[in-house]
Design a protein around this motif. Structure first.
Motif, short mmCIF file in Angstrom:
data_model
loop_
_atom_site.label_atom_id
_atom_site.label_comp_id
_atom_site.label_asym_id
_atom_site.label_seq_id
_atom_site.Cartn_x
_atom_site.Cartn_y
_atom_site.Cartn_z
N ASP A 136 0.82 -1.21 0.00
CA ASP A 136 0.00 0.00 0.00
C ASP A 136 0.86 1.26 0.00
O ASP A 136 0.53 2.24 -0.67
CB ASP A 136 -0.93 0.01 1.21
CG ASP A 136 -1.98 -1.08 1.13
OD1 ASP A 136 -2.29 -1.49 0.00
OD2 ASP A 136 -2.46 -1.52 2.19
N ILE A 137 1.96 1.23 0.73
CA ILE A 137 2.84 2.41 0.77
C ILE A 137 3.49 2.61 -0.59
O ILE A 137 3.59 3.74 -1.09
CB ILE A 137 3.90 2.24 1.87
CG1 ILE A 137 3.23 2.16 3.24
CG2 ILE A 137 4.90 3.39 1.84
CD1 ILE A 137 4.16 1.75 4.35
N VAL A 138 3.92 1.53 -1.23
CA VAL A 138 4.54 1.63 -2.55
C VAL A 138 3.53 2.15 -3.57
O VAL A 138 3.84 3.02 -4.39
CB VAL A 138 5.11 0.26 -2.98
CG1 VAL A 138 5.55 0.27 -4.43
CG2 VAL A 138 6.26 -0.14 -2.09
N ALA A 139 2.30 1.65 -3.51
CA ALA A 139 1.26 2.11 -4.43
C ALA A 139 0.96 3.60 -4.23
O ALA A 139 0.79 4.35 -5.20
CB ALA A 139 -0.01 1.28 -4.25
N LEU A 140 0.91 4.03 -2.98
CA LEU A 140 0.65 5.44 -2.70
C LEU A 140 1.79 6.32 -3.19
O LEU A 140 1.55 7.38 -3.78
CB LEU A 140 0.45 5.64 -1.19
CG LEU A 140 0.18 7.07 -0.75
CD1 LEU A 140 -1.17 7.53 -1.27
CD2 LEU A 140 0.24 7.19 0.74
N LEU A 141 3.02 5.89 -3.00
CA LEU A 141 4.16 6.68 -3.48
C LEU A 141 4.18 6.76 -5.01
O LEU A 141 4.51 7.81 -5.57
CB LEU A 141 5.47 6.08 -2.97
CG LEU A 141 5.77 6.32 -1.49
CD1 LEU A 141 6.98 5.51 -1.06
CD2 LEU A 141 5.99 7.79 -1.23
N CYS A 142 3.82 5.67 -5.68
CA CYS A 142 3.74 5.70 -7.15
C CYS A 142 2.67 6.66 -7.62
O CYS A 142 2.86 7.42 -8.58
CB CYS A 142 3.47 4.30 -7.70
SG CYS A 142 4.87 3.21 -7.63
N LEU A 143 1.53 6.66 -6.96
CA LEU A 143 0.46 7.58 -7.33
C LEU A 143 0.84 9.02 -7.07
O LEU A 143 0.58 9.91 -7.90
CB LEU A 143 -0.82 7.22 -6.56
CG LEU A 143 -2.09 7.95 -6.96
CD1 LEU A 143 -2.44 7.62 -8.40
CD2 LEU A 143 -3.22 7.58 -6.05
N LEU A 144 1.49 9.28 -5.95
CA LEU A 144 1.96 10.64 -5.66
C LEU A 144 2.99 11.10 -6.69
O LEU A 144 2.97 12.25 -7.12
CB LEU A 144 2.57 10.71 -4.27
CG LEU A 144 1.59 10.82 -3.10
CD1 LEU A 144 2.34 10.70 -1.79
CD2 LEU A 144 0.83 12.12 -3.17
#
Length: 147
Positions: A65-73
């Motif tokens: 989830d953290i990796v996905a959020l960083l990619c989206l940001l």
């Protein structure tokens, strides 16, 4: 109206010069090439951009989830630092510390005779378990012998 070239022009025109009223094939090919190049550039950009998320998803990482959020940001803000952080987190395997502690806690609760939060433990009495000498086999609550 004739389609004859200007008498001052050379007699051997290049292949891309079209006669008046004809379809400009070179222009159409160029338009298709430019549109395909733009679409392919976008696909390659988005594929590279989602690389950390796909890497974390394939390896079943805890921090997905953290990796996905960083990619989206990184995609929305155009800050490359977020993408680099996401790819570093996708490569790092953070150990799962919580599962062993939950197992230890539930085992201690079972030994103490308390009710576990995950399920109801069947205790016929509230007294602690009886001590059994080491040379005798222990029996579970239903009377079956255990080694």
């Amino acid at each position: 109206m004739t389609a004859a070239p200007n008498p001052i022009a050379t007699h051997h025109l290049p292949f891309f010069v079209t006669a008046p009223g004809d379809t400009d094939v070179l222009f159409n090919v160029t338009v298709v090439f430019v549109v395909a190049s733009i679409v392919m550039t976008g696909v390659i950009f988005l594929t590279i951009h989602s690389l950390p998320e796909r890497m974390a998803h394939k390896s079943k990482k805890v921090q997905l989830d953290i990796v996905a959020l960083l990619c989206l940001l990184a995609l929305l803000t155009h800050e490359h630092l977020f993408w680099f952080a996401a790819i570093l987190l996708a490569f790092i395997d953070i150990p799962d510390f919580l599962t062993p502690f939950k197992s230890i806690a539930s085992s201690v609760e079972t030994i103490a005779g308390q009710e576990a939060p995950g399920g109801v433990v069947d205790h016929p009495d509230s007294s602690p378990p009886k001590a059994v000498p080491a040379d005798q086999p222990r029996q579970d609550r239903k009377g079956a012998a255990r080694a």
